[in-house]
Design an enzyme around this catalytic site. Structure first.
Site, mmCIF file in Angstrom:
data_model
loop_
_atom_site.group_PDB
_atom_site.id
_atom_site.type_symbol
_atom_site.label_atom_id
_atom_site.label_comp_id
_atom_site.label_asym_id
_atom_site.label_seq_id
_atom_site.Cartn_x
_atom_site.Cartn_y
_atom_site.Cartn_z
ATOM 1 C CG HIS A 64 2.871 -0.978 0.296
ATOM 2 N ND1 HIS A 64 1.533 -0.944 0.641
ATOM 3 C CD2 HIS A 64 3.199 0.290 -0.022
ATOM 4 C CE1 HIS A 64 1.080 0.307 0.547
ATOM 5 N NE2 HIS A 64 2.079 1.066 0.150
ATOM 6 C CB ALA A 81 -12.829 -9.449 -2.604
#
Length: 235
Positions: free
Chosen positions: A109, A220
């Site tokens: 992206h 995470a």
């Protein structure tokens, strides 16, 4: 977990959230504060380039204040010490993977710390502010600079290379990805269809969680570090 020759890691906004970079779709995220059609579409940029530059100038400033977290660092360690191939494909436009030490990396992206000149086609690194009147360092003309990011309605970058890697991987891992944004949300189907084992590491189940063989839920920074430790100890 067994030994794998080619590991494909997809990372989303969830991996950078613990570094202080807000996600987009979660409650309190970026799209609750800004109208995405105004700051993240080619049409919005044509209507009001000053507003779009202001938005990305602010995001650049915020990015420079944060640091990679243990999840970014663990992935860099995996790439460095794992005997097989590790490719990280990120949906994120931040540079935290690079700062952590990851080298085999694809930004699908775009990158927040880069700017693209639509007049001459050059892409260059930029950590400061950009305005509508800022001249391009390459061609010298003003009015052509835009953030080097993929906006809604635009095609992600490096897709051919990404799909080639998906078909060849034998372990696919999605970390901190919502499973709602295509084409990335469909990567697990491609990898699984090619015989890869699929693991989801997330704070909570993604929209496409049912497509994974295994799930690990939690922050995470903890879960990625635990998984990498297991993988490296196993070899």
């Amino acid at each position: 977990m067994g030994s794998y020759k080619k590991i494909f890691v997809l990372t989303g906004a969830g991996i950078s959230a613990e570094s202080g970079i807000p996600t987009f779709r979660d409650p309190g995220g970026v799209w609750e504060k800004y109208d995405l059609t105004e700051v993240a579409t080619p049409e919005g940029f044509r209507r009001n380039p000053d507003l779009v530059h202001e938005f990305y100038n602010q995001r650049r400033k915020e990015l420079l204040k944060v640091k990679p977290n243990p999840a970014h660092i663990a992935l860099a360690e995996l790439e460095k010490h794992y005997p097989g191939e590790v490719l990280v494909v990120t949906q994120n436009v931040d540079d935290l993977h690079e700062r952590a030490g990851t080298r085999n990396l694809i930004h699908m992206h775009g990158e927040l710390l880069k700017v693209h000149c639509e007049l001459c086609g050059q892409v260059f690194r930029e950590t400061g502010e950009i305005f509508t009147h800022t001249p391009c360092p390459a061609c010298g003309k003003a009015g052509g600079l835009r953030p080097y990011v993929v906006w809604f309605g635009e095609m992600p970058l490096h897709l051919e290379e990404i799909y080639e890697a998906l078909k060849k991987c034998d372990l696919f891992v999605a970390i901190g990805s919502s499973g709602t944004v295509y084409p990335a949300a469909g990567f697990v189907e491609v990898a699984r269809g090619s015989g890869a084992y699929c693991l989801e590491i997330n704070l909570k189940p993604a929209e496409n969680a049912h497509l994974f063989h295994e799930h690990r839920y939690g922050p995470a920074s903890e879960k990625v570090r635990e998984w990498v430790k297991e993988l490296l100890e196993g070899v």
